[in-house]
Design an enzyme around this catalytic site. Structure first.
Site, PDB file in Angstrom:
ATOM      1  CG  LEU A  88      -2.145  -1.099   1.217  1.00 30.78           C
ATOM      2  CD1 LEU A  88      -2.546  -0.943   2.632  1.00 30.78           C
ATOM      3  CD2 LEU A  88      -2.974  -0.938   0.090  1.00 30.78           C
ATOM      4  CD  GLU A  90       9.538   1.375   0.553  1.00 25.62           C
ATOM      5  OE1 GLU A  90      10.881   1.315   1.157  1.00 25.62           O
ATOM      6  OE2 GLU A  90       9.228   1.236  -0.318  1.00 25.62           O
ATOM      7  N   GLY A  91       7.260   4.146   3.997  1.00 21.61           N
ATOM      8  CA  GLY A  91       7.599   5.498   4.552  1.00 21.61           C
ATOM      9  C   GLY A  91       8.973   5.199   5.211  1.00 21.61           C
ATOM     10  N   GLY A  92       9.394   6.122   6.158  1.00 17.30           N
ATOM     11  CA  GLY A  92      10.722   6.072   6.718  1.00 17.30           C
ATOM     12  C   GLY A  92      11.008   4.932   7.584  1.00 17.30           C
ATOM     13  CG  PHE A  93       9.469   4.894  10.956  1.00 11.37           C
ATOM     14  CD1 PHE A  93      10.932   5.051  11.577  1.00 11.37           C
ATOM     15  CD2 PHE A  93       8.665   5.666  11.365  1.00 11.37           C
ATOM     16  CE1 PHE A  93      11.213   6.245  12.142  1.00 11.37           C
ATOM     17  CE2 PHE A  93       8.951   6.919  11.850  1.00 11.37           C
ATOM     18  CZ  PHE A  93      10.175   7.380  12.294  1.00 11.37           C
ATOM     19  N   GLY A  94       9.117   1.892   7.489  1.00  7.11           N
ATOM     20  CA  GLY A  94       8.957   0.260   6.910  1.00  7.11           C
ATOM     21  C   GLY A  94       7.893   0.575   5.961  1.00  7.11           C
ATOM     22  NE  ARG A  95       9.542  -1.926   0.832  1.00  6.04           N
ATOM     23  CZ  ARG A  95      10.105  -2.662  -0.140  1.00  6.04           C
ATOM     24  NH1 ARG A  95       9.658  -3.951  -0.280  1.00  6.04           N
ATOM     25  NH2 ARG A  95      11.072  -2.416  -0.804  1.00  6.04           N
ATOM     26  CE  LYS A 111       4.334   2.362  10.762  1.00  5.80           C
ATOM     27  NZ  LYS A 111       3.767   3.259  11.247  1.00  5.80           N
ATOM     28  CG  ASP A 209       5.090  12.642  11.803  1.00  2.00           C
ATOM     29  OD1 ASP A 209       5.381  13.611  11.272  1.00  2.00           O
ATOM     30  OD2 ASP A 209       5.274  11.435  11.543  1.00  2.00           O
TER      31      ASP A 209
END
Length: 412
Positions: A88, A90-95, A111, A209
């Site tokens: 779905l 992807e970010g700074g900490f994972g997928r 996640k 955030d």
């Protein structure tokens, strides 16, 4: 010959005298190595690496976290072994993957945090603790987690429309732009989520955030705040702020927090003002594709409009005429994708709220509860006059009492 145990270094004579002490020491090592029962969070918090981040949160929650513990095999099966076809985002900490749980057939968002990232490990712990204790219709629901071995996985309710960023800032050609009232509805819901964190949660929570990609939408465009890995418990007692390492996303951070590391609820109010301005303008907080003077949304907004310094207090504008004199200029601030289909007076109100939230002095920003009151007035089309709207809308009735919405000096 008497043998000493591997974890003890005493001589045979000392070993004989210290038998009881050695046995206790060795048995502690054995117990520590055993797999603990329960949800495993206590063992994570007991680690020196994570104690400072979550010890107080766990104490507040009395170790009672309402979240299901998943096995890695369950989540691998649900996501087709974390297939890229189920990815779905992807970010700074994972997928994040879409999954379907066997047995219940429930669709979920899974996640998987980066196993090599120390920050991802901390985010996992704080998120489980926060969302295990906090529950509100405008916060994403954490269903459970997995902490098998070095795996750190979070399982959420599935939000079918994705993030606000998908519908506002990364709009694909086949998607219809959000209309004015959908944008105001999303703003109200996000503000209500913050209001719960600031005013109802005990102790209060500072989200830290807030941004378009962290606001998720259900099938009816109801927003829910997600990603609580950076959240902090707010100040309590006579403390005015929480001192912490500056974290968050550039363009959304309040200036006083970025400069001093002093975090308050007003830091979240500033971030909300940035997101609200994105909703109004359709522009990103930071966009390097724009001309230099337009790359930073807040700076561009302050340059394009009178300074919010003219606003002496929430609900009172000292010199309203300069703020509202140039209607054409203010209408040009609105997202071109709206194609002019918005109430002019509603636009003025929205820009006034945004200016207040973005005040450079934290003490001059409104409380988020007052922002909710003002925005709830904006989501009702019947509150717009017929001459201000593109459509025929009933004449504006007397507004409810509120600091912004009920004060005509702000609107006219």
């Amino acid at each position: 010959m008497m043998m000493s145990c591997a974890c003890c270094k005493e001589s045979p004579d000392e070993n004989k005298k210290q038998t009881k002490k050695r046995k206790t020491k060795c048995s502690w090592k054995i117990r520590k190595g055993r797999k603990k029962k329960g949800n495993g969070l206590k063992s994570l918090v007991d680690s020196d690496k994570h104690r400072s981040a979550a010890q107080e949160i766990l104490r507040v929650g009395n170790e009672n976290i309402a979240a299901r513990v998943f096995k890695f095999q369950e989540l691998a099966a649900a996501t087709k072994n974390f297939s890229t076809s189920n990815l779905l985002g992807e970010g700074g900490f994972g997928r994040v993957y879409k999954g379907r749980l066997e047995g219940t057939n429930e669709v979920v968002a899974v996640k998987q945090l980066d196993r090599n990232g120390l920050q991802g490990n901390r985010e996992f712990l704080v998120e489980v603790l926060m969302l295990g204790l906090l529950h509100h219709q405008n916060l994403v629901n954490l269903l459970g987690y997995c902490a098998d071995g070095d795996q750190r996985i979070l399982v959420y309710e599935y939000m079918p429309l994705g993030s606000l960023e998908d519908h506002l800032l990364d709009l694909s050609p086949n998607k219809k732009p959000l209309d004015w009232y959908a944008r105001m509805k999303i703003a109200v819901g996000a503000a209500k989520g913050l209001e719960y964190l600031h005013d109802i949660a005990n102790p209060p929570v500072i989200y830290r955030d807030l941004k378009a990609s962290n606001i998720l939408l259900d099938e009816d465009y109801n927003p829910k705040l997600s990603d609580f890995g950076l959240a902090k418990l707010g100040p309590i007692g006579d403390k005015s702020h929480v001192s912490t390492r500056v974290m968050g996303t550039y363009g959304y951070c309040a200036p006083e927090y970025a400069l001093t590391g002093q975090l308050t609820k007003m830091s979240d109010v500033y971030s909300f003002g940035v997101v609200f301005l994105e909703l109004i303008t359709g522009r990103r907080a930071i966009d390097i594709r724009k001309p230099t003077h337009e790359q930073h949304l807040v700076h561009w907004f302050n340059f394009s409009t009178p300074s919010p310094n003219m606003i002496s207090s929430f609900g009172t504008i000292v010199q309203a005429e300069p703020l509202l004199r140039d209607k054409k200029k203010f209408a040009q601030i609105a997202d071109p994708l709206l194609q002019g289909k918005f109430p002019i007076k509603g636009l003025y109100q929205a820009l006034a709220v945004a200016a207040l939230c973005l005040h450079k002095e934290a003490s001059s920003r409104p409380l988020i509860g007052d922002v909710v009151t003002a925005l709830e007035f904006l989501i009702n089309p019947s509150n717009d006059t017929a001459e201000d709207s593109e459509q025929s809308i009933p004449k504006k009735s007397s507004p409810p009492h509120s600091e912004i919405a009920g004060n005509d000096s702000v609107l006219t």
